[in-house]
Structure formats: structure tokens, C-alpha cells
Design a protein around this motif. Structure first.
Motif, PDB file in Angstrom:
ATOM      1  N   ILE A   5       0.829  -1.206   0.000  1.00 34.11           N
ATOM      2  CA  ILE A   5       0.000   0.000   0.000  1.00 34.11           C
ATOM      3  C   ILE A   5       0.865   1.259   0.000  1.00 34.11           C
ATOM      4  CG2 ILE A   5      -1.481   1.403   1.517  1.00 34.11           C
ATOM      5  CD1 ILE A   5      -3.189  -0.949   1.988  1.00 34.11           C
ATOM      6  N   LYS A   6       1.920   1.233   0.777  1.00 32.98           N
ATOM      7  CA  LYS A   6       2.834   2.389   0.854  1.00 32.98           C
ATOM      8  C   LYS A   6       3.356   2.755  -0.534  1.00 32.98           C
ATOM      9  CE  LYS A   6       7.659   3.045   2.113  1.00 32.98           C
ATOM     10  NZ  LYS A   6       8.782   2.469   2.875  1.00 32.98           N
ATOM     11  N   TRP A   7       3.817   1.737  -1.287  1.00 30.24           N
ATOM     12  CA  TRP A   7       4.399   2.011  -2.600  1.00 30.24           C
ATOM     13  C   TRP A   7       3.323   2.289  -3.657  1.00 30.24           C
ATOM     14  CZ3 TRP A   7       9.145   3.543  -3.115  1.00 30.24           C
ATOM     15  CH2 TRP A   7      10.078   3.197  -2.126  1.00 30.24           C
ATOM     16  N   TYR A   8       2.180   1.614  -3.546  1.00 29.93           N
ATOM     17  CA  TYR A   8       1.074   1.929  -4.460  1.00 29.93           C
ATOM     18  C   TYR A   8       0.667   3.394  -4.292  1.00 29.93           C
ATOM     19  CZ  TYR A   8       0.068  -2.991  -5.682  1.00 29.93           C
ATOM     20  OH  TYR A   8       0.127  -4.276  -6.163  1.00 29.93           O
ATOM     21  N   ARG A   9       0.611   3.829  -3.044  1.00 34.83           N
ATOM     22  CA  ARG A   9       0.193   5.210  -2.800  1.00 34.83           C
ATOM     23  C   ARG A   9       1.191   6.213  -3.374  1.00 34.83           C
ATOM     24  NH1 ARG A   9      -3.660   7.281   0.200  1.00 34.83           N
ATOM     25  NH2 ARG A   9      -4.044   5.343   1.332  1.00 34.83           N
ATOM     26  N   LYS A  10       2.488   5.933  -3.207  1.00 32.08           N
ATOM     27  CA  LYS A  10       3.510   6.819  -3.778  1.00 32.08           C
ATOM     28  C   LYS A  10       3.326   6.934  -5.298  1.00 32.08           C
ATOM     29  CE  LYS A  10       7.224   6.017  -0.372  1.00 32.08           C
ATOM     30  NZ  LYS A  10       7.588   7.417  -0.062  1.00 32.08           N
ATOM     31  N   SER A  11       3.086   5.780  -5.922  1.00 31.62           N
ATOM     32  CA  SER A  11       2.909   5.765  -7.369  1.00 31.62           C
ATOM     33  C   SER A  11       1.587   6.420  -7.771  1.00 31.62           C
ATOM     34  CB  SER A  11       2.957   4.324  -7.879  1.00 31.62           C
ATOM     35  OG  SER A  11       2.828   4.268  -9.278  1.00 31.62           O
ATOM     36  N   ALA A  12       0.523   6.094  -7.032  1.00 29.21           N
ATOM     37  CA  ALA A  12      -0.805   6.640  -7.336  1.00 29.21           C
ATOM     38  C   ALA A  12      -0.825   8.151  -7.181  1.00 29.21           C
ATOM     39  CB  ALA A  12      -1.840   5.995  -6.425  1.00 29.21           C
ATOM     40  N   ASP A  13      -0.120   8.651  -6.192  1.00 27.82           N
ATOM     41  CA  ASP A  13      -0.069  10.101  -5.974  1.00 27.82           C
ATOM     42  C   ASP A  13       0.586  10.826  -7.143  1.00 27.82           C
ATOM     43  OD1 ASP A  13      -1.405  10.075  -3.561  1.00 27.82           O
ATOM     44  OD2 ASP A  13       0.416  10.037  -2.336  1.00 27.82           O
ATOM     45  N   GLN A  14       1.321  10.057  -7.961  1.00 27.35           N
ATOM     46  CA  GLN A  14       1.926  10.640  -9.161  1.00 27.35           C
ATOM     47  C   GLN A  14       1.118  10.302 -10.418  1.00 27.35           C
ATOM     48  OE1 GLN A  14       6.310  11.065  -9.505  1.00 27.35           O
ATOM     49  NE2 GLN A  14       6.363   9.410  -7.975  1.00 27.35           N
TER      50      GLN A  14
END
Length: 281
Positions: free
Chosen positions: A52-61
Motif C-alpha cells: 500500500i505504501k508504494w502503491y500510494r507513492k505511485s498513485a499520488d503521481q
């Protein structure tokens, strides 16, 4: 290269090392892939919190696949508390970028009223966008909307068009419904041969309602010569798959068959059941 084993031996641990270097520099595709690797346990122990942490970083971009996966995790309540509104927020972002699976899930959200007010018109809109990109599930659900008049006037011809698209992609429940429409003459002239064809396609994929209906057609001689043994075969398979109607149909068939016919049909059903279940794996 390490992830797919292109030019080198496949090595998820080594792939993770290099993806992480790129991800830490802010590359959204690498962040998404790292999230996926944590979610699936590739090269690292499975860790949904890290995913979730990395999905969120990517999704935020703005990475649409990360947005979709984040939405799915909120919808399923996986690691995070189930939150349909949050799921819809991320599905919407990915859908607006044209991601078919996000468009479909957004359509489902509007259809069920999960995270948004129930709205058949919006469901139709997003199903159509996903269906036009080839989503078999969206094509099937679009067919359902026309068949049952959800948000649109009942239209069997339009329903059949969309069921057919999904059936041609191998979706068993759509193949089954297409068989029903041919058998009942809905949206098309009644055609038992076509009904048999589509029931068979679905039945061979283990879809028990199609197996039951196929058994019925052999029992009645509709679209095929009447064949009680073949009817018994398909009802046996459907029954083994938990179809209660077929269990009752077996009792009816048994009263009109000899013990030898029943034995032969049971042997054939056992072999065919094994074949079907092997092909499903």
C-alpha cells in the motif's frame, strides 16, 4: 530484465534492488512494481502494508495501475479498513485515464451503490467504456442492463449483442445466457442448435447451470437427437458441481434407464468431470 528473465536468469530479489533505486528517485512505474512485488511476495516476504505504501507513492503521481490497486485494496478491506468511498476515489482517477478494469469496477460501484449513490445511468456509462476496450465482464454486465431494463428500456437485441461479445471471449456465464436466449427465442429466432453450442461451451468450462440445461436438451431431444445417457452424463456432472436441480433430474432420468445405461453414463460422466476440472486448473 531481472524481473522477466530477459537476457539474464529471472531473479526477483535482484529486480527489487534495482526497482527500489529507481523508486526512491520518484519513478512512479517502479514504485508501482515494488508495490506489486510486496503484494505478491516476489523477491521479498509478502507485505501488504509495504504494498500500500508504494502503491500510494505511485498513485499520488498518477500511475493508473497503482490507483486501481489502491482502490481495490480499499474495496476489499485488505490491510486497510474497508472504505468504498476511498475505493471509488481511486477507481475514478484510474478510470479517467482510460484503464478498463478501473472503468468496470467504477461501473460496479455505481450499480451496487458502494461508495456512491446507486446510479444505473453512471453504471452504464462506465460499463460501456470498459466494454468498448474489450472487458468481457463489462460486456456481460452491459448485456444484463439491457436484458433486465436497468436504467435503459428492455432490449433483447442489444443484450444479445453484448452477451455475444463476452461469450466470444470465453466467459462461461455469458455463454450460458446466450444459450438461454437462443433456446427461448429472445432477441433472435429460437434456435436449439445455437443453444446447444453455447451451453456446451459453458458446460465444458464447468458452469453447472449450462450443464443442467444441456442435460435437459439431450433428455428432450431439442437441437440434438434424444439421448438419455448423454442427458444423465451432464446432469451427473452438474450435480457433482452442486446443482440441486440436476440432482432431481437424475432421479427422473434413472426411472427411464436400465442399470447398464446408468452405469455407462456414470463412467462417462466421471471421465468427463475429471477432464473439465483438469482444464480449469
Amino acid at each position: 530484465m531481472y524481473y522477466n528473465g530477459e537476457g539474464v536468469l529471472q531473479d526477483y530479489t535482484e529486480a527489487m534492488k534495482w526497482y527500489k533505486k529507481a523508486a526512491e528517485q520518484g519513478l512512479p512505474i517502479s514504485q508501482y512494481i515494488i508495490g506489486e512485488m510486496y503484494e505478491k511476495g516476489k523477491g521479498v516476504p509478502q507485505n501488504y502494508i509495504e504494498a500500500i505504501k508504494w502503491y500510494r507513492k505511485s498513485a499520488d503521481q498518477g500511475n493508473p495501475n497503482a490507483e486501481f490497486n489502491l482502490g481495490f485494496m480499499y474495496a476489499s478491506g485488505q490491510v486497510v479498513d474497508q472504505d468504498y468511498s476511498e475505493a471509488v476515489k481511486w477507481y475514478q482517477k484510474a478510470a479517467d485515464q482510460g484503464l478498463a478494469k478501473a472503468q468496470y469496477n467504477l461501473g460496479v460501484s455505481y450499480y451496487k451503490g458502494q461508495g456512491v449513490s446507486k446510479n444505473y445511468a453512471e453504471a452504464m456509462k462506465w460499463y460501456k467504456k470498459a466494454a468498448d476496450q474489450g472487458s468481457a465482464s463489462a460486456q456481460y454486465d452491459l448485456g444484463e442492463m439491457y436484458y433486465y431494463a436497468f436504467g435503459v428500456p428492455k432490449n433483447y437485441i442489444e443484450a444479445m449483442k453484448w452477451y455475444k461479445k463476452a461469450a466470444d471471449q470465453g466467459l462461461p456465464k455469458s455463454q450460458y445466457v446466450l444459450g438461454l436466449m437462443y433456446a427461448n427465442g429472445e432477441g433472435t429466432p429460437k434456435n436449439y442448435n445455437e443453444a446447444i453450442k453455447w451451453y456446451t461451451e459453458a458446460a465444458k468450462q464447468g458452469y453447472s447451470p449450462a450443464q443442467n440445461n444441456l442435460g435437459n436438451m439431450y433428455a428432450k431431444g431439442e437441437g440434438v437427437p434424444k439421448d438419455l445417457k448423454e442427458a444423465y452424463v451432464w446432469h451427473s456432472i452438474a450435480s457433482a458441481n452442486g446443482n440441486e436441480i440436476s440432482k432431481k433430474n437424475l432421479e427422473i432420468l434413472s426411472s427411464d434407464m436400465t442399470p447398464q445405461q446408468i452405469d455407462e453414463a456414470q463412467n462417462k460422466a466421471t471421465e468427463l468431470w475429471k477432464k473439465i476440472n483438469t482444464s480449469k486448473k
